[in-house]
Design an enzyme around this catalytic site. Structure first.
Site, PDB file in Angstrom:
ATOM      1  N   GLY A  29      94.948  52.762  16.915  1.00 60.67           N
ATOM      2  CA  GLY A  29      94.859  53.758  15.630  1.00 60.67           C
ATOM      3  C   GLY A  29      95.316  54.992  15.835  1.00 60.67           C
ATOM      4  N   HIS A  43     114.490  66.280  11.473  1.00 57.82           N
ATOM      5  CA  HIS A  43     115.235  67.150  10.797  1.00 57.82           C
ATOM      6  C   HIS A  43     115.668  68.317  11.749  1.00 57.82           C
ATOM      7  CE1 HIS A  43     113.857  65.258   6.914  1.00 57.82           C
ATOM      8  NE2 HIS A  43     112.730  65.101   7.729  1.00 57.82           N
TER       9      HIS A  43
END
Length: 148
Positions: free
Chosen positions: A134, A108
Site C-alpha cells: 500500500g 516533467h
C-alpha cells in the site's frame, strides 16, 4: 534505463483524443455496478493494451492512456490505483497491487520555464509473482524482477 518517450503537454490533438478515450472508459469503469464483473472486465479489456485472464481492479482506478498498460493473468489492483502510462507499463502474471499505489511513467522538465511545455516518460516493468504494498510509488525507468 530505456530511452524516454517525449510528449507535448498541450496542443497535440492525437494525444488529446487518446486522453478523452481513456478518461471516458475509466469513468465507465469507476461507475460500473460493484457486482457487474463482466462489464468491468469488458471495459478494462477495451482500455488496456493487453490483459490476461483473472484481471481484477477495484474502484477509483485512473490512468492516462490505457493502451500502454499490459497486465498478465491473475492481476489484482486495490482501491485508488493510478497508472500514468505515457510510456509502456508491463506487469507480469500473479501480481497484486495494494490500495493507493501509483505507477508513474511520466515526468516533467525540472526547469520552471519549460516545465509546462513538454514531458518525458520512461517504461516500467514489473515481473511475475510481485506484490506491491500500500501507498507505494513506482517511477519511470524502474524494473522489478520476479518474486519480489
Amino acid at each position: 534505463m530505456d530511452k524516454a518517450t517525449s510528449f507535448i503537454m498541450r496542443g497535440d490533438e492525437k494525444l488529446e483524443q487518446d486522453f478523452r478515450r481513456s478518461w471516458k472508459l475509466v469513468q465507465k469503469f469507476n461507475t460500473a455496478d460493484y457486482d457487474d464483473n463482466e462489464r468491468k472486465k469488458s471495459i478494462l479489456l477495451e482500455l488496456f493494451g493487453s490483459a490476461g485472464e483473472g484481471i481484477s481492479i477495484q474502484h477509483n482506478f485512473h490512468c492516462d492512456l490505457g493502451y500502454n498498460i499490459h497486465v498478465g493473468k491473475n492481476f489484482h489492483a486495490g482501491y485508488n490505483c493510478t497508472i500514468l502510462d505515457m510510456a509502456e507499463v508491463r506487469i507480469g502474471d500473479n501480481c497484486i497491487i495494494a490500495p493507493n499505489v501509483g505507477i508513474y511513467t511520466a515526468g516533467h522538465n525540472i526547469s520552471p520555464v519549460d516545465r509546462h511545455k513538454t514531458g518525458h516518460a520512461y517504461p516500467i516493468t514489473i515481473g511475475n509473482n510481485v506484490w506491491i504494498g500500500g501507498h507505494v510509488v513506482i517511477l519511470g525507468g524502474v524494473t522489478l524482477g520476479d518474486n519480489q
